[in-house]
Scaffold this motif. Structure first.
Motif, PDB file in Angstrom:
ATOM      1  N   PRO A   3      26.842 -23.318  10.532  1.00  0.00           N
ATOM      2  CA  PRO A   3      26.710 -21.968   9.960  1.00  0.00           C
ATOM      3  C   PRO A   3      27.763 -21.671   8.894  1.00  0.00           C
ATOM      4  O   PRO A   3      27.473 -21.013   7.898  1.00  0.00           O
ATOM      5  CB  PRO A   3      26.884 -21.040  11.164  1.00  0.00           C
ATOM      6  N   THR A   6      26.763 -23.598   5.693  1.00  0.00           N
ATOM      7  CA  THR A   6      25.595 -22.974   5.075  1.00  0.00           C
ATOM      8  C   THR A   6      25.975 -21.671   4.374  1.00  0.00           C
ATOM      9  O   THR A   6      25.589 -21.441   3.219  1.00  0.00           O
ATOM     10  CB  THR A   6      24.514 -22.695   6.136  1.00  0.00           C
ATOM     11  N   TRP A  71      34.360 -14.796  12.628  1.00  0.00           N
ATOM     12  CA  TRP A  71      33.449 -14.632  11.491  1.00  0.00           C
ATOM     13  C   TRP A  71      33.373 -13.153  11.107  1.00  0.00           C
ATOM     14  O   TRP A  71      33.494 -12.788   9.941  1.00  0.00           O
ATOM     15  CB  TRP A  71      32.077 -15.159  11.885  1.00  0.00           C
TER      16      TRP A  71
END
Length: 116
Positions: A3, A6, A71
């Motif tokens: 993730p 990406t 995140w």
């Protein structure tokens, strides 16, 4: 890790597109997010032992929790910095308008620039 990679690739492509389109502000905002994103794994690794020990989570649960938190914290930090820059810019424009100064008077055109 997928993730992060990406998201980083998508943000990098968006930054390049903004730069090519001449949108300097958008390019700068993407740069802030690109700076904050690599810090998310560092925040996650530093917080994992605390989650594991003090919340009684096993290693996988603690790592999953701190990856999500890391995140989100870094994305929030990048968005907050961008918002603060907008607020500062608005205040600066108001001060200049009150003083009778113009931002256009302070900006020098790039070499080779000719007004239409």
């Amino acid at each position: 890790m997928l993730p992060y990679v990406t998201a980083y690739v998508v943000m990098l492509l968006r930054q390049r597109r903004a730069r090519r389109a001449g949108r300097d502000w958008a390019c700068e905002e993407w740069r802030l997010h690109l700076t904050a994103l690599p810090l998310a794994p560092v925040v996650s690794v530093c917080a994992a032992p605390g989650f594991e020990r003090y919340l009684g989570l096993d290693r996988q649960e603690a790592l999953s929790a701190v990856v999500t938190i890391g995140w989100c914290v870094m994305a929030f930090a990048a968005a907050a910095v961008g918002s603060l820059r907008v607020l500062y810019g608005r205040a600066q424009v108001k001060r200049e308008a009150a003083d009778g100064r113009s931002l256009a008077n302070r900006i020098r055109p790039a070499s080779g620039f000719s007004p239409a």
